[in-house]
Design an enzyme around this catalytic site. Sequence first.
Site, short mmCIF file in Angstrom:
data_model
loop_
_atom_site.label_atom_id
_atom_site.label_comp_id
_atom_site.label_asym_id
_atom_site.label_seq_id
_atom_site.Cartn_x
_atom_site.Cartn_y
_atom_site.Cartn_z
N LEU A 70 0.84 -1.20 -0.08
CA LEU A 70 -0.01 -0.15 0.02
C LEU A 70 0.88 1.06 -0.03
O LEU A 70 1.99 1.26 0.47
CB LEU A 70 -0.82 -0.03 1.03
N PRO A 71 0.34 2.47 -0.44
CA PRO A 71 1.23 3.47 -0.50
C PRO A 71 1.81 4.19 0.73
O PRO A 71 2.93 4.46 0.64
CB PRO A 71 0.13 4.64 -0.95
N THR A 101 6.18 0.72 1.94
CA THR A 101 7.22 1.33 2.59
C THR A 101 6.47 2.37 3.42
O THR A 101 5.74 3.31 2.92
CB THR A 101 8.07 2.23 1.61
N LYS A 176 15.07 -0.07 5.38
CA LYS A 176 14.76 0.46 3.98
C LYS A 176 14.94 2.03 3.98
O LYS A 176 15.82 2.53 3.06
CB LYS A 176 13.33 0.13 3.81
P1 NAD Z 1 0.57 2.37 -6.17
O1 NAD Z 1 0.16 3.57 -5.69
O2 NAD Z 1 0.94 1.93 -7.55
O3 NAD Z 1 -0.15 1.15 -5.73
C1 NAD Z 1 -0.86 1.18 -4.07
C2 NAD Z 1 -2.13 0.52 -4.62
O4 NAD Z 1 -2.92 0.31 -3.33
C3 NAD Z 1 -3.19 1.24 -5.56
O5 NAD Z 1 -3.56 0.22 -6.47
C4 NAD Z 1 -4.19 1.43 -4.44
O6 NAD Z 1 -5.41 1.37 -5.32
C5 NAD Z 1 -4.26 0.49 -3.48
N1 NAD Z 1 -4.93 0.86 -2.20
C6 NAD Z 1 -4.80 2.14 -1.63
N2 NAD Z 1 -5.64 2.02 -0.41
C7 NAD Z 1 -6.13 0.87 -0.63
C8 NAD Z 1 -7.14 0.20 0.44
N3 NAD Z 1 -7.68 0.80 1.38
N4 NAD Z 1 -7.64 -0.87 0.18
C9 NAD Z 1 -7.31 -1.90 -0.97
N5 NAD Z 1 -6.25 -1.21 -1.94
C10 NAD Z 1 -5.75 -0.04 -1.65
O7 NAD Z 1 2.08 2.23 -5.44
P2 NAD Z 1 3.44 1.06 -5.69
O8 NAD Z 1 4.21 2.08 -6.52
O9 NAD Z 1 2.82 -0.05 -6.06
O10 NAD Z 1 4.15 1.19 -4.17
C11 NAD Z 1 3.47 0.46 -3.16
C12 NAD Z 1 4.36 0.66 -1.94
O11 NAD Z 1 5.83 0.06 -2.39
C13 NAD Z 1 4.61 1.93 -1.53
O12 NAD Z 1 4.64 2.02 -0.08
C14 NAD Z 1 6.02 2.44 -2.21
O13 NAD Z 1 6.69 3.19 -1.48
C15 NAD Z 1 6.75 0.91 -2.03
N6 NAD Z 1 7.82 0.88 -3.06
C16 NAD Z 1 7.40 1.25 -4.56
C17 NAD Z 1 8.60 1.18 -5.46
C18 NAD Z 1 8.34 1.50 -6.96
O14 NAD Z 1 9.47 1.52 -7.61
N7 NAD Z 1 7.20 1.75 -7.27
C19 NAD Z 1 9.76 0.62 -5.07
C20 NAD Z 1 9.82 0.19 -3.56
C21 NAD Z 1 9.11 0.44 -2.65
#
Ligand code: NAD
Length: 301
Positions: A70-71, A101, A176
């Site tokens: 999740l975000p 994260t 992290k």
């Molecule tokens: P994203 O925004 O693409 O995905 C998050 C998903 O969570 C979305 O599809 C959203 O609809 C869903 N969501 C939010 N609230 C929700 C709820 N209450 N119930 C169900 N679903 C819900 O983000 P991401 O890029 O996939 O990143 C996710 C996590 O991973 C973050 O914490 C980010 O910091 C971490 N991260 C991302 C990367 C990257 O390169 N994108 C790398 C390492 C770590």
Amino acid sequence: MTTIAFIGLGNMGIGMASNLAKAGSAANITEVKALDLSKAAVLRAVEAGCVEAANSKDAVSAADIVITMLPAGKHVELVYGSEDGVFAHAKKDALFIDCSTIDVGTARSVIAQAKDLGFDMIDAPVSGGVGGAAAGTLTFMCGGSKDAFNRAKQVLDIMGRNIFHAGDAGNGQVAKVCNNMLLGIHMIGTCEAFNLAEKLGLDAQTFYDISSTASGQNWSMTSYCPAPGPVPTAPSNNDYAPGFSAAMMLKDLRLAQDAASSARAATPLGTQSEALYSLMEAADKDDLDFSGIMKLINGKL
Ligand code: NAD
């Protein structure tokens, strides 16, 4: 056999859930139930072999393992702790793995709540980006009891290549944010060095050839060089398209600053890095790769 619920199927979650579904019965996985606020995200997961969950109860009530991606901390608190959340519907011996994260404090408090309710839970943030999530080569940094970590390892091995137990609850998040703070700092330092070299009449390739075999060598230089040219696969050769965006780097630097302030740790370069990446945000350029901070340093933003 193991039933999994996967909540949060965004850029990262979709690749991770797809790999679990693909592993299937050969990895003792019966099904992967997919839940997200976005219908499109759930449909992508179904195309990849997951099963659509109608709601939170449907997703988790039969799950042996619940994985969340999740975000931010507030979403994790909501998904686990709300009246209709994971804690309310999970079966007694379920294991929870939060791969988001988030801030160290929220990670520790949600895991403590899980423990009070009799559940095992670990924080397991990742590094490796969207490419690593799709390829199943992520690095997982885990915090929580050794028992919970050992239980989680069977599924983490499917989604990742390097799986670390960093210690107690929240220590995955600590690893992290400290790693990414260091990454932000050496990226900016690397930009400064390449920019100064160019201004003084030394071209990027020659400086790279020398410094990459001398004591200035670092990952930002040799794997992700912010000056176009020396590393062909680096985003700098593709107009700084991400990769790992400046916005995501700024998120992690802010988490590091919050953690540093609560731990009273001096992080003067971390503070500067956050300030510089927030200028990328202010200029509306935080959708560039984080190595695009080169443009701020060389005045071409
Ligand atoms: P994203 O925004 O693409 O995905 C998050 C998903 O969570 C979305 O599809 C959203 O609809 C869903 N969501 C939010 N609230 C929700 C709820 N209450 N119930 C169900 N679903 C819900 O983000 P991401 O890029 O996939 O990143 C996710 C996590 O991973 C973050 O914490 C980010 O910091 C971490 N991260 C991302 C990367 C990257 O390169 N994108 C790398 C390492 C770590």
